[in-house]
Motif scaffolding. Structure first.
Motif, PDB file in Angstrom:
ATOM      1  N   PRO A  24       0.734  -1.297   0.039  1.00 51.27           N
ATOM      2  CA  PRO A  24      -0.069  -0.157   0.058  1.00 51.27           C
ATOM      3  C   PRO A  24       0.775   1.143   0.009  1.00 51.27           C
ATOM      4  CG  PRO A  24      -0.984  -1.647   1.529  1.00 51.27           C
ATOM      5  CD  PRO A  24       0.499  -2.024   1.136  1.00 51.27           C
ATOM      6  N   LEU A  25       2.174   1.201   0.130  1.00 55.42           N
ATOM      7  CA  LEU A  25       2.919   2.147   0.386  1.00 55.42           C
ATOM      8  C   LEU A  25       3.349   2.870  -1.368  1.00 55.42           C
ATOM      9  CD1 LEU A  25       5.452   1.507   3.152  1.00 55.42           C
ATOM     10  CD2 LEU A  25       3.328   2.585   3.256  1.00 55.42           C
ATOM     11  N   GLY A  26       2.843   2.287  -2.236  1.00 46.27           N
ATOM     12  CA  GLY A  26       3.008   2.960  -3.575  1.00 46.27           C
ATOM     13  C   GLY A  26       4.287   2.785  -4.234  1.00 46.27           C
ATOM     14  N   PHE A  27       5.099   1.647  -3.813  1.00 47.09           N
ATOM     15  CA  PHE A  27       6.501   1.546  -4.545  1.00 47.09           C
ATOM     16  C   PHE A  27       6.261   1.153  -6.124  1.00 47.09           C
ATOM     17  CE2 PHE A  27       7.460   0.351  -0.004  1.00 47.09           C
ATOM     18  CZ  PHE A  27       8.304   1.198   0.121  1.00 47.09           C
ATOM     19  N   SER A  28       7.293   1.873  -6.712  1.00 44.12           N
ATOM     20  CA  SER A  28       7.284   1.534  -8.292  1.00 44.12           C
ATOM     21  C   SER A  28       7.538   0.506  -8.596  1.00 44.12           C
ATOM     22  CB  SER A  28       8.187   2.778  -8.905  1.00 44.12           C
ATOM     23  OG  SER A  28       8.084   4.012  -8.317  1.00 44.12           O
ATOM     24  N   LYS A  29       8.440  -0.478  -7.849  1.00 37.46           N
ATOM     25  CA  LYS A  29       8.931  -1.732  -8.227  1.00 37.46           C
ATOM     26  C   LYS A  29       9.260  -2.412  -6.915  1.00 37.46           C
ATOM     27  CE  LYS A  29      12.732  -4.039 -10.662  1.00 37.46           C
ATOM     28  NZ  LYS A  29      13.996  -3.663 -11.520  1.00 37.46           N
ATOM     29  N   VAL A  30       8.646  -3.764  -6.826  1.00 39.40           N
ATOM     30  CA  VAL A  30       8.927  -4.681  -5.803  1.00 39.40           C
ATOM     31  C   VAL A  30       9.710  -6.032  -6.370  1.00 39.40           C
ATOM     32  CG1 VAL A  30       8.162  -5.915  -3.726  1.00 39.40           C
ATOM     33  CG2 VAL A  30       7.030  -3.828  -4.497  1.00 39.40           C
ATOM     34  N   SER A  31      10.782  -6.373  -5.928  1.00 37.72           N
ATOM     35  CA  SER A  31      11.398  -7.630  -6.135  1.00 37.72           C
ATOM     36  C   SER A  31      11.739  -8.459  -5.052  1.00 37.72           C
ATOM     37  CB  SER A  31      12.559  -7.360  -7.311  1.00 37.72           C
ATOM     38  OG  SER A  31      13.629  -6.685  -6.480  1.00 37.72           O
ATOM     39  N   TYR A  32      11.558  -9.866  -5.187  1.00 38.45           N
ATOM     40  CA  TYR A  32      11.604 -10.691  -3.963  1.00 38.45           C
ATOM     41  C   TYR A  32      12.435 -12.048  -4.506  1.00 38.45           C
ATOM     42  CZ  TYR A  32      10.084 -14.152  -0.553  1.00 38.45           C
ATOM     43  OH  TYR A  32      10.345 -15.316   0.416  1.00 38.45           O
ATOM     44  N   SER A  33      13.245 -12.446  -3.309  1.00 37.37           N
ATOM     45  CA  SER A  33      13.914 -13.878  -3.598  1.00 37.37           C
ATOM     46  C   SER A  33      14.103 -14.264  -2.110  1.00 37.37           C
ATOM     47  CB  SER A  33      15.290 -13.605  -4.123  1.00 37.37           C
ATOM     48  OG  SER A  33      16.159 -12.750  -3.277  1.00 37.37           O
ATOM     49  N   LYS A  34      14.344 -15.401  -2.057  1.00 38.30           N
ATOM     50  CA  LYS A  34      14.482 -16.047  -0.679  1.00 38.30           C
ATOM     51  C   LYS A  34      15.394 -15.330   0.115  1.00 38.30           C
ATOM     52  CE  LYS A  34      15.487 -20.443   1.276  1.00 38.30           C
ATOM     53  NZ  LYS A  34      16.057 -21.888   1.414  1.00 38.30           N
ATOM     54  N   GLU A  35      16.533 -14.556  -0.237  1.00 34.33           N
ATOM     55  CA  GLU A  35      17.531 -14.112   0.559  1.00 34.33           C
ATOM     56  C   GLU A  35      17.214 -12.466   0.774  1.00 34.33           C
ATOM     57  OE1 GLU A  35      19.565 -15.316   2.502  1.00 34.33           O
ATOM     58  OE2 GLU A  35      19.090 -17.356   1.924  1.00 34.33           O
ATOM     59  N   GLU A  36      16.379 -11.814  -0.130  1.00 33.38           N
ATOM     60  CA  GLU A  36      16.328 -10.596  -0.250  1.00 33.38           C
ATOM     61  C   GLU A  36      15.033  -9.981  -0.753  1.00 33.38           C
ATOM     62  OE1 GLU A  36      19.654  -7.141  -1.160  1.00 33.38           O
ATOM     63  OE2 GLU A  36      19.130  -8.184  -2.891  1.00 33.38           O
ATOM     64  N   LEU A  37      14.493  -8.755  -0.167  1.00 34.36           N
ATOM     65  CA  LEU A  37      13.139  -7.984  -0.669  1.00 34.36           C
ATOM     66  C   LEU A  37      13.877  -6.778  -0.997  1.00 34.36           C
ATOM     67  CD1 LEU A  37      10.397  -7.728  -1.109  1.00 34.36           C
ATOM     68  CD2 LEU A  37      10.136  -7.337   1.328  1.00 34.36           C
ATOM     69  N   VAL A  38      13.519  -6.356  -2.304  1.00 33.08           N
ATOM     70  CA  VAL A  38      13.959  -4.897  -2.852  1.00 33.08           C
ATOM     71  C   VAL A  38      12.635  -4.328  -3.236  1.00 33.08           C
ATOM     72  CG1 VAL A  38      15.434  -3.846  -4.449  1.00 33.08           C
ATOM     73  CG2 VAL A  38      16.339  -5.760  -3.449  1.00 33.08           C
ATOM     74  N   VAL A  39      12.666  -3.021  -2.805  1.00 36.43           N
ATOM     75  CA  VAL A  39      11.331  -1.863  -3.246  1.00 36.43           C
ATOM     76  C   VAL A  39      12.033  -0.929  -3.936  1.00 36.43           C
ATOM     77  CG1 VAL A  39       9.644  -3.073  -1.858  1.00 36.43           C
ATOM     78  CG2 VAL A  39      11.353  -1.266  -0.722  1.00 36.43           C
ATOM     79  N   GLU A  40      11.702  -0.285  -4.749  1.00 35.94           N
ATOM     80  CA  GLU A  40      11.985   0.912  -5.115  1.00 35.94           C
ATOM     81  C   GLU A  40      10.814   2.098  -5.526  1.00 35.94           C
ATOM     82  OE1 GLU A  40      14.047   0.509  -8.676  1.00 35.94           O
ATOM     83  OE2 GLU A  40      15.668  -1.100  -8.108  1.00 35.94           O
ATOM     84  N   LYS A  41      10.918   3.265  -5.323  1.00 35.19           N
ATOM     85  CA  LYS A  41      10.045   4.393  -5.553  1.00 35.19           C
ATOM     86  C   LYS A  41      10.631   5.443  -6.217  1.00 35.19           C
ATOM     87  CE  LYS A  41       6.220   6.568  -3.587  1.00 35.19           C
ATOM     88  NZ  LYS A  41       5.499   6.890  -2.206  1.00 35.19           N
ATOM     89  N   VAL A  42      10.063   5.958  -7.413  1.00 31.57           N
ATOM     90  CA  VAL A  42      10.334   7.149  -8.066  1.00 31.57           C
ATOM     91  C   VAL A  42       9.578   8.157  -7.550  1.00 31.57           C
ATOM     92  CG1 VAL A  42      10.281   8.523 -10.229  1.00 31.57           C
ATOM     93  CG2 VAL A  42      10.801   5.840 -10.459  1.00 31.57           C
ATOM     94  N   GLU A  43      10.000   9.053  -6.832  1.00 33.12           N
ATOM     95  CA  GLU A  43       9.268   9.954  -5.952  1.00 33.12           C
ATOM     96  C   GLU A  43       8.694  11.226  -6.800  1.00 33.12           C
ATOM     97  OE1 GLU A  43      11.574  10.647  -1.961  1.00 33.12           O
ATOM     98  OE2 GLU A  43      12.649   9.868  -3.445  1.00 33.12           O
TER      99      GLU A  43
END
Length: 232
Positions: A24-43
């Motif tokens: 719900p935080l409105g991230f532009s991109k979310v990628s998930y693997s077993k070891e890492e969760l990465v979220v990006e946002k163009v503000e």
């Protein structure tokens, strides 16, 4: 210029459960693997539609990395403050999934608060000093002006120059004590909000006694800081 906040933290629960909480935080991109969760946002994007501000959060097994773009050295303090608030919100969300090391967080927040305190004090002293200097010059020129008015016609040329400089300094004082950048942005935002997202630059400039070029700069600042978006 990219800045990085690195925080020591031990993951205590699987990352998969975090994805619905971050969505719900409105991230532009979310990628998930077993070891890492990465979220990006163009503000924010500039007037041409090019990304101007963005950040990236990397949630690893033993650390949390916040990477963010610093538009210019002059905006380091305000940008660090934004990221500080972001990280506090992030800690609230991931509290059940990570044990965060306080010692790794302390240096960033200590430096941020020190910089904020120094900046506010410096700006206050500079503004007081500059305003006092302008007032002193204004008083001096007013005195010269009155003296010249009583002088003979031979001093007419000097009188005209003194009047011009007096008007320039009076205008500078009005600008310092009148509308500033923050007030301009607030008026622009309120205008756009009450005019169905549209603005007539020349009409706004006339009503607010502000050059059109400065109005355009104010609009671009609102876009870059994420308060408004440019229509396609």
């Amino acid at each position: 210029m990219e800045e990085i906040i690195k925080i020591k933290a031990n993951r205590v629960k699987p990352l998969k459960d975090l994805i619905p909480m971050l969505g719900p935080l409105g991230f532009s991109k979310v990628s998930y693997s077993k070891e890492e969760l990465v979220v990006e946002k163009v503000e924010s994007e500039d007037l041409s539609g090019k990304p101007y501000l963005f950040y990236r959060i990397e949630l690893g097994p033993n650390s949390i990395m916040i990477r963010y773009l610093l538009p210019s050295p002059e905006r380091r303090l305000s940008r660090s403050l934004d990221m500080g608030l972001l990280s506090l919100n992030l800690f609230r969300i991931i509290a059940t999934h990570y044990d965060v090391s306080v010692s790794s967080v302390y240096p960033f927040y200590y430096a941020l608060l020190n910089s904020l305190s120094e900046s506010l004090e410096k700006e206050k002293l500079e503004a007081i000093s500059e305003l006092s200097g302008l007032k002193a010059k204004h008083v001096s020129l007013e005195k010269k002006y009155k003296d010249l008015v009583r002088s003979s016609e031979q001093n007419a040329r000097i009188l005209v120059e003194a009047e011009r400089k007096n008007e320039e300094l009076t205008e500078k004082m009005k600008k310092m004590e009148g509308i500033n950048e923050e007030v301009l942005q607030e008026r622009l935002f309120e205008w756009i909000r009450t005019h169905d997202g549209e603005i007539n630059l020349f009409e706004f400039a006339r009503l607010n006694s502000t050059p059109v070029g400065r109005v355009e700069e104010g609009l671009n600042s609102l876009i870059k800081e994420g308060y408004i978006r440019r229509r396609s």
